[in-house]
Design an enzyme around this catalytic site. Sequence first.
Site, mmCIF file in Angstrom:
data_model
loop_
_atom_site.group_PDB
_atom_site.id
_atom_site.type_symbol
_atom_site.label_atom_id
_atom_site.label_comp_id
_atom_site.label_asym_id
_atom_site.label_seq_id
_atom_site.Cartn_x
_atom_site.Cartn_y
_atom_site.Cartn_z
ATOM 1 N N SER A 113 0.824 -1.196 0.000
ATOM 2 C CA SER A 113 0.000 0.000 0.000
ATOM 3 C C SER A 113 0.872 1.266 0.000
ATOM 4 O O SER A 113 1.604 1.508 -0.964
ATOM 5 C CB SER A 113 -0.953 -0.036 1.193
ATOM 6 O OG SER A 113 -1.965 0.934 1.083
ATOM 7 N N ASP A 161 -9.680 -5.003 -4.734
ATOM 8 C CA ASP A 161 -9.102 -3.985 -3.856
ATOM 9 C C ASP A 161 -9.903 -2.689 -3.985
ATOM 10 O O ASP A 161 -9.924 -2.062 -5.043
ATOM 11 C CB ASP A 161 -7.633 -3.739 -4.249
ATOM 12 C CG ASP A 161 -6.877 -2.902 -3.225
ATOM 13 O OD1 ASP A 161 -7.520 -2.117 -2.506
ATOM 14 O OD2 ASP A 161 -5.645 -3.019 -3.165
ATOM 15 N N HIS A 193 -7.589 -5.615 -0.425
ATOM 16 C CA HIS A 193 -6.397 -4.824 -0.115
ATOM 17 C C HIS A 193 -5.571 -5.576 0.926
ATOM 18 O O HIS A 193 -5.689 -5.340 2.137
ATOM 19 C CB HIS A 193 -6.825 -3.453 0.411
ATOM 20 C CG HIS A 193 -5.725 -2.436 0.446
ATOM 21 N ND1 HIS A 193 -5.135 -1.929 -0.693
ATOM 22 C CD2 HIS A 193 -5.106 -1.817 1.495
ATOM 23 C CE1 HIS A 193 -4.214 -1.045 -0.362
ATOM 24 N NE2 HIS A 193 -4.167 -0.963 0.968
#
Length: 237
Positions: A113, A161, A193
């Site tokens: 991320s 995601d 995610h």
Amino acid sequence: MNKAMTWLPAEGRPEQLMVLLHGVGSSAAGMAPLARLVQKEFPQAAIVAPDGFSPFDGDPSGQARQWFSVQGVTEENRATRVAEVVPALAAWVHAMQQETGVGPAATALWGFSQGSIMALSLVQAHDGIAGRVLAFAGRYPALPDVAPQHTTLHFFHGSADAVIPEAYARAAMERLGELHGDATIDIAEGVGHEINGHLLQCAILRLRSHIPHRSWAAAMGVVPGLAGRLPAEDQED
């Protein structure tokens, strides 16, 4: 001094350096499960997970960390925020390379991320500071105008995601293809995610089996422009 967690080989000197960069609101400790899995696959690697350089905006205790603030972040100001942190991260990676005795070519940056955003931005500003970037659920703060020539980029994304949609990874691959970059992509259907187990296995396979295009060019006599003409790879699972 920025805090970091370190895992070293049981015996002998490190042959590789794996740097694990966490997502926003997490910490080095949050990367420990990944570090242990990577250590099993690469027992001679030095694995280092640093804390993000600043406290997470949403945690007054300071235990959670971030690389840059997401308060009020926009498509227009994200790149500036990232650029402000890149020099410190570059200095930190260089220091780890000096400490472990592992050079840039044998260094891999694993990011999740926001950590992926930092890893991609770092090699964009310092091409060749690492041989590989493994970007999970990440994106560029802004699509690049030039592709790294000394770093291979591997994107791993879940099709479900909702935080950073897979479209960002696909857009990055399309741009890198136009720029003749060396990159691969793996998409896991129905995954959100996260660093999914299947994508982790894809990452290990990429590290072990993907031959960088620059290596092909060297093996074939360093034909001018050859590495630039080789297409980026695209694989979906």
